[in-house]
Design a protein around this motif. Structure first.
Motif, PDB file in Angstrom:
ATOM      1  N   ASN A  14     -17.315 -10.557  10.304  1.00 27.81           N
ATOM      2  CA  ASN A  14     -18.288 -11.603  10.619  1.00 27.81           C
ATOM      3  C   ASN A  14     -18.656 -12.443   9.395  1.00 27.81           C
ATOM      4  OD1 ASN A  14     -20.241  -9.848  13.219  1.00 27.81           O
ATOM      5  ND2 ASN A  14     -18.169 -10.645  13.221  1.00 27.81           N
ATOM      6  N   PRO A  15     -19.148 -11.843   8.318  1.00 24.38           N
ATOM      7  CA  PRO A  15     -19.459 -12.657   7.142  1.00 24.38           C
ATOM      8  C   PRO A  15     -18.227 -13.293   6.513  1.00 24.38           C
ATOM      9  CG  PRO A  15     -19.798 -10.319   6.680  1.00 24.38           C
ATOM     10  CD  PRO A  15     -19.593 -10.445   8.149  1.00 24.38           C
ATOM     11  N   ALA A  16     -17.093 -12.618   6.573  1.00 17.67           N
ATOM     12  CA  ALA A  16     -15.863 -13.210   6.029  1.00 17.67           C
ATOM     13  C   ALA A  16     -15.491 -14.471   6.798  1.00 17.67           C
ATOM     14  CB  ALA A  16     -14.726 -12.192   6.069  1.00 17.67           C
ATOM     15  N   SER A  17     -15.602 -14.425   8.131  1.00 20.53           N
ATOM     16  CA  SER A  17     -15.299 -15.598   8.953  1.00 20.53           C
ATOM     17  C   SER A  17     -16.284 -16.727   8.692  1.00 20.53           C
ATOM     18  CB  SER A  17     -15.320 -15.235  10.439  1.00 20.53           C
ATOM     19  OG  SER A  17     -14.302 -14.305  10.755  1.00 20.53           O
ATOM     20  N   ALA A  18     -17.552 -16.371   8.515  1.00 19.40           N
ATOM     21  CA  ALA A  18     -18.574 -17.391   8.277  1.00 19.40           C
ATOM     22  C   ALA A  18     -18.294 -18.167   6.996  1.00 19.40           C
ATOM     23  CB  ALA A  18     -19.958 -16.747   8.232  1.00 19.40           C
ATOM     24  N   GLY A  66     -24.634 -31.849  10.499  1.00 22.26           N
ATOM     25  CA  GLY A  66     -23.643 -31.095   9.748  1.00 22.26           C
ATOM     26  C   GLY A  66     -24.226 -30.296   8.600  1.00 22.26           C
ATOM     27  N   HIS A  67     -25.494 -30.571   8.276  1.00 19.42           N
ATOM     28  CA  HIS A  67     -26.140 -29.818   7.193  1.00 19.42           C
ATOM     29  C   HIS A  67     -26.499 -28.391   7.628  1.00 19.42           C
ATOM     30  CE1 HIS A  67     -29.377 -31.606   9.626  1.00 19.42           C
ATOM     31  NE2 HIS A  67     -30.067 -30.519   9.319  1.00 19.42           N
ATOM     32  N   ARG A  68     -26.433 -28.109   8.918  1.00 21.65           N
ATOM     33  CA  ARG A  68     -26.767 -26.751   9.391  1.00 21.65           C
ATOM     34  C   ARG A  68     -25.610 -25.813   9.042  1.00 21.65           C
ATOM     35  NH1 ARG A  68     -31.025 -25.814  12.801  1.00 21.65           N
ATOM     36  NH2 ARG A  68     -32.195 -27.660  13.469  1.00 21.65           N
ATOM     37  N   LYS A  69     -25.804 -25.014   7.991  1.00 21.10           N
ATOM     38  CA  LYS A  69     -24.730 -24.149   7.504  1.00 21.10           C
ATOM     39  C   LYS A  69     -25.184 -22.719   7.237  1.00 21.10           C
ATOM     40  CE  LYS A  69     -21.973 -27.873   5.491  1.00 21.10           C
ATOM     41  NZ  LYS A  69     -21.312 -28.413   4.268  1.00 21.10           N
ATOM     42  N   ILE A  70     -26.389 -22.377   7.651  1.00 21.05           N
ATOM     43  CA  ILE A  70     -26.871 -21.005   7.461  1.00 21.05           C
ATOM     44  C   ILE A  70     -26.465 -20.155   8.658  1.00 21.05           C
ATOM     45  CG2 ILE A  70     -28.899 -19.513   7.231  1.00 21.05           C
ATOM     46  CD1 ILE A  70     -28.313 -21.101   4.729  1.00 21.05           C
ATOM     47  N   CYS A  71     -25.806 -19.046   8.384  1.00 19.82           N
ATOM     48  CA  CYS A  71     -25.404 -18.110   9.432  1.00 19.82           C
ATOM     49  C   CYS A  71     -26.117 -16.783   9.193  1.00 19.82           C
ATOM     50  CB  CYS A  71     -23.888 -17.916   9.421  1.00 19.82           C
ATOM     51  SG  CYS A  71     -23.266 -16.905  10.777  1.00 19.82           S
ATOM     52  N   GLN A  91      -9.543 -14.253  14.169  1.00 23.70           N
ATOM     53  CA  GLN A  91      -9.254 -15.665  14.381  1.00 23.70           C
ATOM     54  C   GLN A  91     -10.101 -16.234  15.520  1.00 23.70           C
ATOM     55  OE1 GLN A  91      -7.115 -16.933  11.870  1.00 23.70           O
ATOM     56  NE2 GLN A  91      -7.677 -14.844  11.358  1.00 23.70           N
ATOM     57  N   GLY A  92     -10.459 -15.385  16.486  1.00 26.56           N
ATOM     58  CA  GLY A  92     -11.397 -15.798  17.519  1.00 26.56           C
ATOM     59  C   GLY A  92     -12.775 -16.066  16.947  1.00 26.56           C
ATOM     60  N   GLU A  93     -13.215 -15.193  16.042  1.00 24.76           N
ATOM     61  CA  GLU A  93     -14.481 -15.422  15.329  1.00 24.76           C
ATOM     62  C   GLU A  93     -14.453 -16.767  14.610  1.00 24.76           C
ATOM     63  OE1 GLU A  93     -15.482 -12.444  12.515  1.00 24.76           O
ATOM     64  OE2 GLU A  93     -15.265 -10.786  13.919  1.00 24.76           O
ATOM     65  N   TYR A  94     -13.389 -16.965  13.864  1.00 26.20           N
ATOM     66  CA  TYR A  94     -13.216 -18.175  13.066  1.00 26.20           C
ATOM     67  C   TYR A  94     -13.247 -19.415  13.957  1.00 26.20           C
ATOM     68  CZ  TYR A  94     -10.413 -21.540  10.301  1.00 26.20           C
ATOM     69  OH  TYR A  94      -9.933 -22.646   9.657  1.00 26.20           O
ATOM     70  N   ILE A 152     -16.457  -4.082   2.628  1.00 25.85           N
ATOM     71  CA  ILE A 152     -16.970  -3.828   1.285  1.00 25.85           C
ATOM     72  C   ILE A 152     -17.470  -5.126   0.652  1.00 25.85           C
ATOM     73  CG2 ILE A 152     -16.358  -2.980  -1.015  1.00 25.85           C
ATOM     74  CD1 ILE A 152     -14.142  -1.326   0.426  1.00 25.85           C
ATOM     75  N   ARG A 153     -16.651  -6.170   0.729  1.00 26.20           N
ATOM     76  CA  ARG A 153     -16.953  -7.411   0.028  1.00 26.20           C
ATOM     77  C   ARG A 153     -17.651  -8.437   0.918  1.00 26.20           C
ATOM     78  NH1 ARG A 153     -12.647 -10.187  -2.956  1.00 26.20           N
ATOM     79  NH2 ARG A 153     -14.366 -10.718  -4.335  1.00 26.20           N
ATOM     80  N   ARG A 154     -17.661  -8.180   2.235  1.00 29.02           N
ATOM     81  CA  ARG A 154     -18.347  -9.044   3.186  1.00 29.02           C
ATOM     82  C   ARG A 154     -17.924 -10.503   3.029  1.00 29.02           C
ATOM     83  NH1 ARG A 154     -20.211  -5.582   6.752  1.00 29.02           N
ATOM     84  NH2 ARG A 154     -22.136  -6.693   7.246  1.00 29.02           N
ATOM     85  N   GLU A 155     -18.882 -11.427   2.777  1.00 29.34           N
ATOM     86  CA  GLU A 155     -18.525 -12.844   2.722  1.00 29.34           C
ATOM     87  C   GLU A 155     -17.702 -13.206   1.493  1.00 29.34           C
ATOM     88  OE1 GLU A 155     -22.628 -12.550   0.822  1.00 29.34           O
ATOM     89  OE2 GLU A 155     -21.524 -11.628   2.469  1.00 29.34           O
TER      90      GLU A 155
END
Length: 965
Positions: A609-613, A594-599, A575-578, A328-331
């Motif tokens: 998936n979005p929660a882990s990201a 390290g600036h690459r932060k877009i998933c 936790q594997g995703e993380y 529901i809340r995703r990221e």
């Protein structure tokens, strides 16, 4: 003639092959299923559905399959390489005595271990009652207002508490203080979690936290070295100075004797319930806990079981607030936790039920008294004790004798903790006897006469200070004061199990959850002492069996996935995703990017998936899917170009969550990599790939596996799980380390779970599965899973809309992967009967519902798995067709949209026996919609549960007995 009819030796040997037990349909069944689908052979069906571009170039190089007896014998030789010494290491792990009635009737009982997460409340009342007992146990012992239904382990619970404190606290500081006597593994996991979130972790001895700003502090109670501190005054000063949140990691057994964290002023309490009946297990699985003040409840991570009412006004349990919040809340979810530790939590709760408050207090007093007696004996031998107070742990001054004492202890079959260069740690537990004390003192005596134990006969004062001794009551509810005889306990456990639907009763057709056979031969080794009796921080040369198990299982999983390296440490898929995303992040940072932060994450993705990201500090950008359920390549190209300079990764699920083999997956992978990103392939649907295709070969850089799905670890009512993280060669250096356990690495990310091998004791399940199936058996399992899903789609295609089918010519149902989505929305529009009504009506037919309204609202996602026989698949399809006929009667006006067997489902026996039956359909239609139910019927214990009422009247502890009168 007689001789020619005799079977060959080879055929007799083949008849014992395990895969024939694991895979449900036999050759005749398969032929019948293929005829319904319209495929000439299983191979032809697979060739039509699985894109040729991703198929394996070569088979898996695995050992030849063994029979069940052979595999058990071979695993026994692996287990024998572990040395099981008497453990006094402590550090959060203790020997315990699992009551036989709990061992046999929960831990070894498929009615409990094959159940799924209780998303369907009506058929999960037994396990949810057990979890409410768990929550009540935790709130009573900690003094907090509310507790969740189990965390993964104490270290990750502490990390979750840190992020909870950051959300709810009033301080603007980014500093998180950790007391210097917190468990070292907890500190390492906290540092792993804090780094990508920008928190600064500082270790302090107390005064520093009182003199500087911070948003929260973590205290260990008692500390790792045994000290039992009265924190009341310190906490008051801390709150006055910093306005921060106080977290206490508290030992539940100790809390029967020492003041509750809430009584000292703490805001959040966390810890493990391991010593409530779960063996050491080389670190897991064990249920952790989290409890907090009432005002934090809507930010509490993990699952929360609440008390509500059903449609008849009777008390009923259901998952509250956080139910699948990631979807529901995703990221913006409070946590990525999906699989928890439900089965160990049930064991812990029943340990408390069986012993009751007085029994737990007796156990704790015995431990504390033996600790005081040991301290007295050590002092008599001339040793100093560092700590001035203790519950179960002593830090003994050994100075120049430290190495010699450790060597003598090991020679005597004892493991002590390496506290420091000049001290040794000793932690006692409920298994400690007087003979054990004598053995310990003999190690330290160095030839001296042992001190007498006369004081034990007269009683001895504990080392718990008077100021911190507990006076408040706990576990006062009747459930903790009734079932103390084994007869009563046995019947209570049976009554709870009878309320639930698990895989031992019927097919559980959940999509994306792979509810397959958890074979008895796979389960047997988990309670072997060689696996269950090992401490995770024992000297490494005592863990050679586990090292070999790790080596073999990771090698086999590399063969299945096409990856170069795997870590088994993550103790859940999330936790594997993380861990996988942390590895990608570390790789980018090593290259100065390290600036690459877009998933990039497709809209069809699992909510974890979005929660882990977001947990690793990445920003989520959603990409579109087309009307067939494939990733929209045009939209993906645009997003890649837009974010090219900052692109870190894409997370895809393959086959997709929609049950589709995207034919463009190799192009998708290549596109993302051309923009500098890495490809994460979610392994949730690996049951459609093993032996057929490998993500590491068709473009994936990282995947996690769900061993509690594809590789047969049972779901256990929602956990335990194992979520190995798998990577290509250049990411291997970034797999999780565990520095606090001596597993050093300069490049590795930090620990992601409390123990080096995570939920180590359930790994033998997957080892047995792979060893008994072999490459051919695993491939056959995958192909049969796809066959079964297409059979279900073919049988139901004329009655239901098959959403996102492959539209493959000649394949009835259109062709799907290992799962199919039934679209109920057109029926809802026409009749008012929706997907939830179908799900609840299936309960009357004796089935768990398919996945409801995910990934598409208003649909049901079905995954039959390879383990279900054609008979069971037909029984399910017959039920779905009968339900479709019932919907037709609503459409025809025979029944109204507001009074029909679907909207009133499920039907309890009590409701059917009421004198005033006022429905337009008969009781017989309600109870026995198909004739076979007359012979075998599951009676649902409650009617449809009112979720809204439960959230508006939130209660998450045992209801008073008057509610049941």
């Amino acid at each position: 003639m007689l001789m020619s009819a005799l079977p060959t030796l080879a055929s007799l040997e083949n008849s014992t092959e395990f895969h024939a037990r694991h895979i449900g349909p036999d050759a005749a069944d398969e032929a019948g299923m293929l005829s319904v689908i319209g495929a000439a052979s299983r191979r032809a069906l697979i060739d039509a559905i699985v894109p040729g571009s991703i198929k394996r170039a070569a088979g898996m190089n695995l050992p030849a399959a063994l029979t069940e007896a052979q595999a058990l014998a071979e695993l026994k030789t692996v287990a024998a390489q572990n040395q099981v010494l008497k453990s006094y290491i402590g550090q959060g792990y203790y020997d315990t005595l699992t009551p036989g009635v709990i061992l046999r009737n929960i831990l070894e009982n498929p009615a409990w271990y094959t159940a799924y997460t209780p998303y369907q409340a009506e058929i999960s009342q037994g396990r949810m009652e057990a979890l409410v007992n768990f929550q009540t146990m935790v709130t009573d012992l900690t003094g907090m207002a509310i507790a969740n239904a189990s965390m993964l382990d104490e270290a990750t619970a502490a990390a979750e508490a840190m992020t909870l404190a950051a959300r709810v606290g009033k301080s603007k500081s980014q500093v998180f203080y950790v007391a210097d006597d917190v468990l070292p593994q907890t500190l390492e996991v906290i540092r792993t979690r804090a780094n990508p979130l920008g928190f600064e972790v500082r270790v302090c001895n107390g005064d520093e936290a009182l003199n500087n700003d911070s948003f929260a502090v973590l205290l260990q109670y008692p500390g790792v070295n045994g000290e039992v501190r009265d924190y009341a005054e310190w906490i008051a000063k801390y709150k006055a100075r910093s306005n921060g949140v106080v977290i206490m990691a508290a030992d539940l057994l100790a809390l029967t004797l020492i003041k509750a964290p809430a009584e000292l002023g703490a805001d959040i309490a966390i810890g493990t319930t391991q010593r409530f009946g779960m063996p050491l297990c080389n670190g897991g699985p064990h249920a952790a806990y989290m409890a907090c003040k009432d005002e934090y409840k809507r930010n509490l991570p993990g699952r929360l079981v609440g008390v509500s009412v059903d449609v008849h006004g009777n008390p009923a349990y259901r998952l509250a607030l956080q139910t699948r919040e990631q979807h529901i809340r995703r990221e913006k979810a409070t946590s990525n936790i999906c699989t928890a530790q439900v089965l160990p939590a049930v064991v812990a709760s029943m340990y408390a039920v069986y012993h009751g408050p007085q029994g737990l207090k007796r156990i704790a007093l015995r431990v504390a008294s033996f600790t005081a007696l040991l301290a007295q004996g050590l002092k008599a031998l001339g040793y100093g004790i560092v700590n001035t107070s203790a519950f179960d742990t002593l830090q003994v001054q050994t100075e120049g004798k430290t190495a010699a004492i450790h060597a003598k202890a090991i020679a005597a079959g004892l493991n002590l903790r390496h506290a420091s260069a000049t001290t040794v740690g000793i932690s006692l537990d409920e298994t400690t006897t007087r003979e054990h004390l004598q053995a310990l003192l003999t190690v330290f005596a160095d030839g001296q006469a042992l001190p007498a134990f006369d004081a034990a006969e007269k009683g001895i004062a504990t080392l718990i200070p008077a100021a911190v001794q507990r006076t408040s009551a706990y576990l006062t509810h009747p459930v903790f004061n009734r079932y103390h005889s084994e007869t009563e306990m046995l019947r209570y456990l049976r009554a709870l199990a009878d309320k639930d639907l698990a895989l031992d009763r019927s097919m559980i057709p959940l999509g994306s959850c792979t509810m397959k056979l958890n074979a008895t031969s796979e389960m047997i080794p988990i309670t072997w002492p060689e696996f269950a009796g090992v401490h995770p921080f024992a000297p490494r040369d005592q863990l050679k069996g586990y090292a070999l198990l790790n080596e073999q299982l990771t090698a086999w999983l590399c063969q299945a996935t096409g990856y170069a390296g795997i870590s088994l440490q993550p103790n859940a898929g999330s936790q594997g995703e993380y861990a996988g995303l942390l590895a990608i992040k570390a790789w980018h940072e090593s290259r100065g990017e390290g600036h690459r932060k877009i998933c990039l994450i497709p809209e069809s993705a699992h909510g974890t998936n979005p929660a882990s990201a977001q947990m690793v500090g990445m920003s989520v950008v959603v990409t579109k899917c087309d009307k067939e359920g494939n990733i929209d390549l045009g939209d993906l190209k645009a997003k890649c170009e837009q974010h090219s300079a900052n692109l870190a990764a894409i997370m895809i699920t393959y086959p997709s969550t929609y049950g589709v083999f995207d034919t463009q997956v190799k192009e998708i992978c290549a596109l993302v990599k051309s923009h500098g990103g890495r490809v994460y392939v979610d392994g949730a649907n690996m049951n459609a790939l093993v032996g057929v295709a490998a993500p590491g070969e068709f473009g994936g850089d990282v995947s996690h596996l769900n061993l509690h799905k594809t590789f047969c670890i049972p779901h256990g009512g929602g956990g335990p799980g194992v979520g190995p993280v798998c990577v290509v060669a250049d990411l291997v250096p970034y797999l999780p380390a565990h520095r606090s356990a001596g597993y050093e690495s300069e490049t590795a990310i930090g620990a992601v779970s409390a123990a080096p091998l995570g939920n180590a004791a359930v790994l033998p399940i997957s080892w047995m599965y792979v060893r008994m199936m072999g490459a051919d058996g695993l491939t056959a399992a995958t192909e049969t899973a796809i066959l079964s899903a297409n059979y279900v789609a073919a049988r139901l295609a004329d009655a239901y809309d098959i959403h996102f089918s492959g539209n493959i010519a000649g394949v009835k149902g259109g062709g799907v992967a290992h799962e199919c989505i039934l679209d109920i929305r057109p029926l809802k529009d026409a009749t008012g009967v929706g997907a939830e009504d179908v799900a609840k009506r299936l309960i009357d037919y004796g089935f768990h519902a398919p996945t409801l309204s995910f990934p598409v609202a208003g649909t049901l996602m079905v995954e039959p798995t390879e383990s279900e026989s054609k008979h069971e698949l037909d029984r399910f399809c017959d039920a779905m067709l009968a339900i479709r006929a019932e919907i037709a009667q609503v459409a025809a006006g025979t029944w109204t949209a507001t009074d029909n067997p679907l909207v009133n489902a499920p039907h309890t026996a009590e409701s059917l026996l009421k004198a005033d039956w006022a429905h337009a359909y008969s009781r017989e239609v309600a109870a026995y919609p198909v004739a076979s139910l007359r012979r075998q019927k599951y009676w649902v214990p409650v009617g449809r549960v009112d979720n809204v009422w439960g959230d508006r009247n939130l209660s998450c502890s045992c209801p008073p007995m008057s509610d049941y009168e």
